[in-house]
Design an enzyme around this catalytic site. Structure first.
Site, mmCIF file in Angstrom:
data_model
loop_
_atom_site.group_PDB
_atom_site.id
_atom_site.type_symbol
_atom_site.label_atom_id
_atom_site.label_comp_id
_atom_site.label_asym_id
_atom_site.label_seq_id
_atom_site.Cartn_x
_atom_site.Cartn_y
_atom_site.Cartn_z
ATOM 1 N N LYS A 1 0.860 -1.182 0.000
ATOM 2 C CA LYS A 1 0.000 0.000 0.000
ATOM 3 C C LYS A 1 0.899 1.235 0.000
ATOM 4 C CE LYS A 1 -3.896 1.708 2.866
ATOM 5 N NZ LYS A 1 -4.732 1.372 4.038
ATOM 6 N N SER B 1 -9.647 1.124 3.156
ATOM 7 C CA SER B 1 -8.836 2.010 2.358
ATOM 8 C C SER B 1 -7.735 1.292 1.559
ATOM 9 C CB SER B 1 -8.170 3.060 3.254
ATOM 10 O OG SER B 1 -7.334 2.444 4.222
ATOM 11 N N SER C 1 -9.757 -1.515 7.338
ATOM 12 C CA SER C 1 -9.301 -1.220 5.979
ATOM 13 C C SER C 1 -8.648 -2.355 5.214
ATOM 14 C CB SER C 1 -8.327 -0.048 5.990
ATOM 15 O OG SER C 1 -9.049 1.137 5.893
HETATM 16 N N1 GLN Z 1 -13.299 3.027 7.048
HETATM 17 C C1 GLN Z 1 -12.588 3.456 8.210
HETATM 18 C C2 GLN Z 1 -12.315 4.940 8.114
HETATM 19 O O1 GLN Z 1 -12.756 5.533 7.181
HETATM 20 C C3 GLN Z 1 -11.342 2.653 8.375
HETATM 21 C C4 GLN Z 1 -10.127 3.172 7.732
HETATM 22 C C5 GLN Z 1 -8.917 2.321 7.986
HETATM 23 O O2 GLN Z 1 -8.992 1.238 8.570
HETATM 24 N N2 GLN Z 1 -7.774 2.827 7.587
HETATM 25 O O3 GLN Z 1 -11.687 5.553 8.946
#
Ligand code: GLN
Length: 493
Positions: A73, A150, A174
């Site tokens: 990532k 994400s 994420s």
């Molecule tokens: N969907 C969650 C957020 O928007 C999780 C994001 C993540 O785990 N990086 O914060």
């Protein structure tokens, strides 16, 4: 068929048998990366990967990751390789050091093929907010459904079998949520198990290094390679790396205590998938598992989302304060340093990020701190206490990983419904508590994947991975990717 479609162990065997070479694998992975149709890549490490692969001529018998291609990532620091976390503010940023996980994988001679797209700065769950636009779900040819984020690019690429594994990060879900939408194993070990040195911080009390694979066995292999103490990260456990691959058959289903939270099952409204899950639970019982249904406390579960939001936005605001055009970031001109910061941040962040920073600043203001930030921390403690109490009598927590298959990109959800507050957000329980947690492929509906999630008490990765691999055998989707899933579906019918 390509060797890239196989498990890490099988690719390793093919390397030992000289049926393929690291260089051949790299060339093929690069071809697949270039053929990607989902917008999975920020940067493809064409030259770097080829140069490195050319030096790998002596396959090490006991090193399963030798010559294995992988992806990262774009929020991991990579020396001399652009790293922008899919944000305009970091356009052109080239780090001068490798994240610890990158260093460890380099020492293992795993080959970095590319940096993957993400929701900007890891905030978001859709895979649509990075500066390169939407990352698509490879299972959905119509390109109308979310990939999930994400860690979207890593998910889309492993589902397309560009590489057998890819690293991501998991602050609220994420990795584990996109794993569900892309028929992947998505694993987040205990908080502190893997060094986060060189992972761009979003909300460090919740951030975990996590990753995607196409089997539980591969997840164990990767954990053994990247876990363990790190002098550069004081939040990392002072412990040796794990031995999870060797211990993969140490535990079995017979006598395993599996807890199911009633409110989570009630909030899971997809009847077709729910029936399938209930049937599967019967199968687990027939294999000797002990299933316990427990009430968590609905108000506490409804508090997960607001609690997560307050804490993560507060931490994000403070941790990203260095993206100001002076310390880091694509500087925009101004007459004073304040103007430089304002212009840089105005141009560099998208609306979503600005909104989160406004909320973060608001909850941290001295007049709001007690009422909002401290209260959220107290709520987190109550939630974790209840979770620990339940886990005292159980080995594994089993839940659906998402409310259903991946939603349509334009679909909006009722943010006050149980489906949203509980079914869509409960995976943050394991970020609050630091418990290890894994999503594995479970089913297909309308040709789209859906996963279930298993979690265990902290530092019990061996148990969690053993039990997950037993689940995987019963489910029969081990090794699934977009390239072969139709075969699996045929078998199911
Ligand atoms: N969907 C969650 C957020 O928007 C999780 C994001 C993540 O785990 N990086 O914060």
């Amino acid at each position: 068929m390509s060797y890239l479609d196989l498990s890490i162990k099988d690719i390793h065997q093919a390397l030992l048998d000289k049926k393929t070479t690291p260089l051949e694998l790299t060339k093929e992975a690069l071809l697949r990366a270039h053929a990607d149709t989902c917008n999975s890549f920020e940067y493809i490490c064409e030259n770097e990967a080829l140069e490195f692969a050319k030096t790998l001529n002596d396959v090490e018998k006991d090193n399963l990751l030798y010559g294995i291609p992988y992806l990262l990532k774009d929020n991991f620091s990579t020396k001399d390789i652009p790293s922008c976390a899919s944000s305009n503010i970091l356009n052109g940023y080239i780090p001068i050091f490798d994240a610890t996980v990158v260093k460890k994988l380099k020492d293992k001679k795993a080959i970095l093929i590319g940096k993957t797209t993400m929701d900007e700065l890891a905030m978001g769950g859709s895979g649509t907010t990075g500066h390169k636009g939407i990352t698509y779900n490879p299972y959905d040819i119509s390109k109308t459904r979310l990939c999930g984020g994400s860690s979207c690019g890593s998910a889309a690429a492993v589902a397309q079998a560009v590489t057998p594994f890819a690293l991501g990060s998991d602050t609220g879900d994420s990795v584990r949520k996109p794993a569900s939408f892309n028929s992947l194993v998505g694993f987040k070990p205990t908080w502190g198990r893997i060094s986060r040195f060189g992972l761009f911080p979003f909300a460090p009390s919740l951030d975990h290094v996590a990753y995607f694979t196409r089997s539980v066995e591969d997840a164990a292999i990767v954990l053994d390679a990247i876990s363990g103490r790190d002098k550069s990260d004081s939040t990392c456990f002072d412990m040796d790396s794990t031995n999870s691959y060797e211990n993969l058959n140490k535990y079995n289903l017979n006598g395993c205590k599996i807890v199911i939270l009633n409110e989570i099952m009630d909030s899971f409204k997809d009847e077709q998938l729910k029936n399938k899950l209930n049937n599967f639970i019967e199968l687990l019982k027939s294999r000797g598992a002990i299933i316990n249904y427990v009430d968590f406390n609905k108000s506490l579960l409804e508090a997960i989302f607001p609690t997560y939001f307050v804490i993560s936005c507060a931490e994000a605001t403070s941790n990203n304060a260095n993206l100001d055009g002076i310390k880091f970031g694509d500087r925009k001109d101004g007459n004073t340093y304040q103007e430089v910061m304002i212009n840089t941040r105005t141009a560099g962040f998208s609306e979503l990020i600005k909104r989160r920073f406004v909320i973060g600043s608001f909850v941290l203001m001295s007049e709001n701190r007690e009422e909002l930030f401290i209260r959220a921390q107290k709520a987190r403690r109550l939630i974790v206490n209840r979770l620990n109490e339940i886990m005292k009598d159980n080995d594994i927590l089993l839940t659906p990983a998402a409310p259903s298959i991946s939603p349509k990109i334009k679909e909006s959800s009722d943010k006050l419904s149980d489906t949203y507050l509980i079914a869509d957000n409960h995976l943050a329980l394991e970020n609050f508590s630091g418990m290890p947690s894994i999503t594995i492929p479970f089913a297909f509906k309308d040709d789209m994947p859906f996963g279930i999630n298993l979690s265990s008490k902290i530092l019990q990765e061996d148990l969690l991975l053993s039990i997950s691999s037993k689940f995987e055998e019963l489910i029969g989707l081990k090794g699934v990717s977009v390239r072969n899933y139709k075969e699996y579906l045929k078998e199911e019918k």
